[in-house]
Design an enzyme around this catalytic site. Structure first.
Site, PDB file in Angstrom:
ATOM      1  N   ASP A  21      72.502  -6.637 -51.144  1.00 27.20           N
ATOM      2  CA  ASP A  21      73.384  -7.655 -51.729  1.00 27.20           C
ATOM      3  C   ASP A  21      74.682  -7.037 -52.250  1.00 27.20           C
ATOM      4  O   ASP A  21      74.681  -5.900 -52.725  1.00 27.20           O
ATOM      5  CB  ASP A  21      72.631  -8.357 -52.872  1.00 27.20           C
ATOM      6  CG  ASP A  21      73.272  -9.677 -53.237  1.00 27.20           C
ATOM      7  OD1 ASP A  21      74.138 -10.166 -52.486  1.00 27.20           O
ATOM      8  OD2 ASP A  21      72.913 -10.234 -54.288  1.00 27.20           O
ATOM      9  N   ASN A  23      77.942  -7.378 -50.540  1.00 28.25           N
ATOM     10  CA  ASN A  23      79.011  -7.119 -49.557  1.00 28.25           C
ATOM     11  C   ASN A  23      80.264  -7.944 -49.843  1.00 28.25           C
ATOM     12  O   ASN A  23      81.390  -7.447 -49.764  1.00 28.25           O
ATOM     13  CB  ASN A  23      78.544  -7.472 -48.136  1.00 28.25           C
ATOM     14  CG  ASN A  23      77.423  -6.579 -47.654  1.00 28.25           C
ATOM     15  OD1 ASN A  23      77.174  -5.539 -48.242  1.00 28.25           O
ATOM     16  ND2 ASN A  23      76.754  -6.978 -46.596  1.00 28.25           N
ATOM     17  N   GLY A  24      80.045  -9.225 -50.171  1.00 26.45           N
ATOM     18  CA  GLY A  24      81.173 -10.135 -50.412  1.00 26.45           C
ATOM     19  C   GLY A  24      81.987  -9.686 -51.619  1.00 26.45           C
ATOM     20  O   GLY A  24      83.232  -9.630 -51.570  1.00 26.45           O
ATOM     21  N   TRP A  26      82.126  -6.714 -52.922  1.00 27.34           N
ATOM     22  CA  TRP A  26      82.772  -5.428 -52.595  1.00 27.34           C
ATOM     23  C   TRP A  26      84.118  -5.701 -51.928  1.00 27.34           C
ATOM     24  O   TRP A  26      85.134  -5.068 -52.250  1.00 27.34           O
ATOM     25  CB  TRP A  26      81.847  -4.631 -51.674  1.00 27.34           C
ATOM     26  CG  TRP A  26      82.305  -3.257 -51.313  1.00 27.34           C
ATOM     27  CD1 TRP A  26      81.984  -2.092 -51.948  1.00 27.34           C
ATOM     28  CD2 TRP A  26      83.166  -2.897 -50.219  1.00 27.34           C
ATOM     29  NE1 TRP A  26      82.590  -1.025 -51.319  1.00 27.34           N
ATOM     30  CE2 TRP A  26      83.327  -1.486 -50.249  1.00 27.34           C
ATOM     31  CE3 TRP A  26      83.825  -3.612 -49.213  1.00 27.34           C
ATOM     32  CZ2 TRP A  26      84.095  -0.788 -49.333  1.00 27.34           C
ATOM     33  CZ3 TRP A  26      84.602  -2.919 -48.292  1.00 27.34           C
ATOM     34  CH2 TRP A  26      84.736  -1.513 -48.363  1.00 27.34           C
ATOM     35  N   HIS A  38      80.860  -6.994 -45.109  1.00 22.13           N
ATOM     36  CA  HIS A  38      79.660  -6.887 -44.257  1.00 22.13           C
ATOM     37  C   HIS A  38      79.768  -5.671 -43.342  1.00 22.13           C
ATOM     38  O   HIS A  38      78.781  -4.971 -43.103  1.00 22.13           O
ATOM     39  CB  HIS A  38      79.472  -8.169 -43.440  1.00 22.13           C
ATOM     40  CG  HIS A  38      79.175  -9.373 -44.298  1.00 22.13           C
ATOM     41  ND1 HIS A  38      78.199  -9.365 -45.278  1.00 22.13           N
ATOM     42  CD2 HIS A  38      79.732 -10.616 -44.340  1.00 22.13           C
ATOM     43  CE1 HIS A  38      78.167 -10.551 -45.884  1.00 22.13           C
ATOM     44  NE2 HIS A  38      79.094 -11.322 -45.333  1.00 22.13           N
ATOM     45  N   SER A  66      69.200 -14.436 -44.170  1.00 26.32           N
ATOM     46  CA  SER A  66      68.094 -15.293 -44.617  1.00 26.32           C
ATOM     47  C   SER A  66      68.194 -16.670 -43.964  1.00 26.32           C
ATOM     48  O   SER A  66      69.265 -17.060 -43.481  1.00 26.32           O
ATOM     49  CB  SER A  66      68.128 -15.435 -46.138  1.00 26.32           C
ATOM     50  OG  SER A  66      69.148 -16.333 -46.517  1.00 26.32           O
ATOM     51  N   SER A  67      67.101 -17.420 -43.994  1.00 26.36           N
ATOM     52  CA  SER A  67      67.110 -18.787 -43.437  1.00 26.36           C
ATOM     53  C   SER A  67      68.146 -19.632 -44.172  1.00 26.36           C
ATOM     54  O   SER A  67      68.673 -20.599 -43.621  1.00 26.36           O
ATOM     55  CB  SER A  67      65.753 -19.470 -43.582  1.00 26.36           C
ATOM     56  OG  SER A  67      64.713 -18.594 -43.863  1.00 26.36           O
ATOM     57  N   LEU A 132      60.291   6.280 -37.715  1.00 23.05           N
ATOM     58  CA  LEU A 132      60.509   5.172 -38.660  1.00 23.05           C
ATOM     59  C   LEU A 132      60.394   3.809 -37.969  1.00 23.05           C
ATOM     60  O   LEU A 132      60.952   3.596 -36.893  1.00 23.05           O
ATOM     61  CB  LEU A 132      61.917   5.306 -39.277  1.00 23.05           C
ATOM     62  CG  LEU A 132      62.336   4.167 -40.209  1.00 23.05           C
ATOM     63  CD1 LEU A 132      61.538   4.195 -41.508  1.00 23.05           C
ATOM     64  CD2 LEU A 132      63.843   4.241 -40.507  1.00 23.05           C
ATOM     65  N   ARG A 189      66.829  -3.920 -54.597  1.00 24.47           N
ATOM     66  CA  ARG A 189      67.876  -4.934 -54.450  1.00 24.47           C
ATOM     67  C   ARG A 189      69.137  -4.427 -55.121  1.00 24.47           C
ATOM     68  O   ARG A 189      69.140  -4.119 -56.312  1.00 24.47           O
ATOM     69  CB  ARG A 189      67.474  -6.278 -55.059  1.00 24.47           C
ATOM     70  CG  ARG A 189      68.589  -7.319 -54.856  1.00 24.47           C
ATOM     71  CD  ARG A 189      68.234  -8.705 -55.325  1.00 24.47           C
ATOM     72  NE  ARG A 189      69.313  -9.614 -54.962  1.00 24.47           N
ATOM     73  CZ  ARG A 189      69.163 -10.875 -54.598  1.00 24.47           C
ATOM     74  NH1 ARG A 189      67.967 -11.405 -54.552  1.00 24.47           N
ATOM     75  NH2 ARG A 189      70.206 -11.623 -54.296  1.00 24.47           N
ATOM     76  N   ARG A 195      66.188 -10.969 -58.421  1.00 26.01           N
ATOM     77  CA  ARG A 195      65.281 -11.962 -57.846  1.00 26.01           C
ATOM     78  C   ARG A 195      64.898 -11.558 -56.432  1.00 26.01           C
ATOM     79  O   ARG A 195      65.543 -10.703 -55.827  1.00 26.01           O
ATOM     80  CB  ARG A 195      65.894 -13.368 -57.885  1.00 26.01           C
ATOM     81  CG  ARG A 195      67.255 -13.455 -57.288  1.00 26.01           C
ATOM     82  CD  ARG A 195      67.823 -14.892 -57.342  1.00 26.01           C
ATOM     83  NE  ARG A 195      69.201 -14.888 -56.901  1.00 26.01           N
ATOM     84  CZ  ARG A 195      70.263 -15.091 -57.683  1.00 26.01           C
ATOM     85  NH1 ARG A 195      70.105 -15.347 -58.955  1.00 26.01           N
ATOM     86  NH2 ARG A 195      71.472 -15.039 -57.184  1.00 26.01           N
TER      87      ARG A 195
HETATM   88  C1  FPP Z   1      74.485 -10.026 -48.725  1.00 27.56           C
HETATM   89  O1  FPP Z   1      75.707  -9.788 -49.391  1.00 27.56           O
HETATM   90  C2  FPP Z   1      74.531  -9.490 -47.358  1.00 27.56           C
HETATM   91  C3  FPP Z   1      74.310 -10.197 -46.201  1.00 27.56           C
HETATM   92  C4  FPP Z   1      73.981 -11.635 -46.198  1.00 27.56           C
HETATM   93  C5  FPP Z   1      74.435  -9.579 -44.869  1.00 27.56           C
HETATM   94  C6  FPP Z   1      73.862  -8.189 -44.770  1.00 27.56           C
HETATM   95  C7  FPP Z   1      74.093  -7.659 -43.421  1.00 27.56           C
HETATM   96  C8  FPP Z   1      74.485  -6.404 -43.127  1.00 27.56           C
HETATM   97  C9  FPP Z   1      74.715  -5.352 -44.144  1.00 27.56           C
HETATM   98  C10 FPP Z   1      74.653  -6.025 -41.702  1.00 27.56           C
HETATM   99  C11 FPP Z   1      73.419  -5.324 -41.200  1.00 27.56           C
HETATM  100  C12 FPP Z   1      73.362  -5.474 -39.734  1.00 27.56           C
HETATM  101  C13 FPP Z   1      72.258  -5.251 -38.967  1.00 27.56           C
HETATM  102  C14 FPP Z   1      72.260  -5.605 -37.544  1.00 27.56           C
HETATM  103  C15 FPP Z   1      71.037  -4.678 -39.533  1.00 27.56           C
HETATM  104  P1  FPP Z   1      76.571 -11.044 -49.898  1.00 27.56           P
HETATM  105  O2  FPP Z   1      77.461 -11.475 -48.788  1.00 27.56           O
HETATM  106  O3  FPP Z   1      75.630 -12.106 -50.402  1.00 27.56           O
HETATM  107  O4  FPP Z   1      77.382 -10.417 -51.061  1.00 27.56           O
HETATM  108  P2  FPP Z   1      77.889 -11.161 -52.393  1.00 27.56           P
HETATM  109  O5  FPP Z   1      76.671 -11.513 -53.191  1.00 27.56           O
HETATM  110  O6  FPP Z   1      78.714 -10.127 -53.050  1.00 27.56           O
HETATM  111  O7  FPP Z   1      78.685 -12.359 -51.960  1.00 27.56           O
END
Ligand code: FPP
Length: 249
Positions: A21, A23-24, A26, A38, A66-67, A132, A189, A195
């Site tokens: 969690d 990425n957004g 960041w 991402h 996720s779904s 792995l 996480r 959660r």
């Molecule tokens: C959650 O961060 C992250 C995701 C929904 C996507 C995760 C996917 C990757 C890291 C790519 C991996 C690729 C493969 C093929 C394994 P968020 O977007 O919810 O972040 P935020 O809470 O800061 O908005």
């Protein structure tokens, strides 16, 4: 990076599950589009896969989509789908060389034909690998997993292959995802939320839960090592008393 406690099998998790969690956030912090977050997340994913392989962790399960993630803005969903295709095609040969077995869990039927082909090909290429076991949860939800297991079990009963009396936790477990690896010992996480978010709700019953504020793209070798040493200090009781656990050692 090899972890100091590498040789102590008991202290190392056999299976690690990760919610990647942050990425957004960041990307937001850097005034970049979420897609850039991402993409940076993929680098952190590559690192944890390498660290797990090096440290002889048996299985790693990551929550890629996720779904519920279909509810994100359309552009973010399509960016993520494109990223999955490029990541799988760019990484799978390297993973194969490292003896990593790649498997996807979740309902793949909603993905484009292109992505489904890419998923199927990566699984077929690596199916006999013994290193792995990398499980990628994509269009996955823990509740979906439990309902899916119920459907499969009911079909068995309908076809007279099993009776209701035969069903116990072990039988049920053989119908949920990840039934070919031990249940996760350690759940990580990132991103500060504490959660499970409908991840492996059946499989995480006795898992040690580790939450950190670090955003996923910043998750480094050092963060991984810290999670492993935190895990090594946990006393896993599985319902017993601490005294019983110490005496059994
Ligand atoms: C959650 O961060 C992250 C995701 C929904 C996507 C995760 C996917 C990757 C890291 C790519 C991996 C690729 C493969 C093929 C394994 P968020 O977007 O919810 O972040 P935020 O809470 O800061 O908005």
């Amino acid at each position: 990076m090899n972890i100091d406690i590498e040789n102590n099998d008991k202290l190392l998790p056999r299976h690690i599950a990760v919610v990647m969690d942050g990425n957004g956030r960041w990307a937001n912090k850097r005034h970049l589009p979420r897609a850039a977050g991402h993409k940076a997340g993929v680098n952190a994913t590559r690192k944890i896969v390498e660290n797990c392989a090096k440290n002889k962790i048996q299985a790693l399960t990551i929550f890629a989509f996720s779904s519920e993630n279909w509810n994100r803005p359309e552009t973010e969903v399509s960016n993520l789908m494109a990223l999955f295709i490029t990541t799988i095609s760019g990484e799978v040969k390297k993973l194969h060389k490292k003896n990593v077995r790649v498997e996807f869990i979740g309902d793949r039927s909603r993905f484009s034909e292109k992505l489904q082909n890419s998923i199927n090909e990566s699984e077929a290429l690596t199916v006999n690998n013994t290193g792995l076991h990398l499980n990628i949860a994509a269009n996955y939800g823990g509740r979906w997993d439990v309902v899916n297991a119920c459907k499969l079990l009911m079909t068995e009963i309908q076809n007279n292959n099993r009776t209701i009396e035969e069903i116990d936790e072990g039988v049920f477990d053989s119908f949920v995802s990840l039934n070919d690896v031990p249940a996760p010992d350690l759940f990580i996480r990132t991103g500060g939320e504490q959660r499970i978010s409908n991840f492996l709700i059946w499989q995480l019953a006795y898992t040690e839960l580790y939450f950190i504020d670090t955003l996923w793209p910043d998750f480094s070798d050092e963060h991984f090592a810290a999670a492993l040493s935190w895990f090594a200090g946990r006393q896993r009781r599985f319902g017993k008393t601490g005294k019983q656990v110490v005496e059994e050692k």
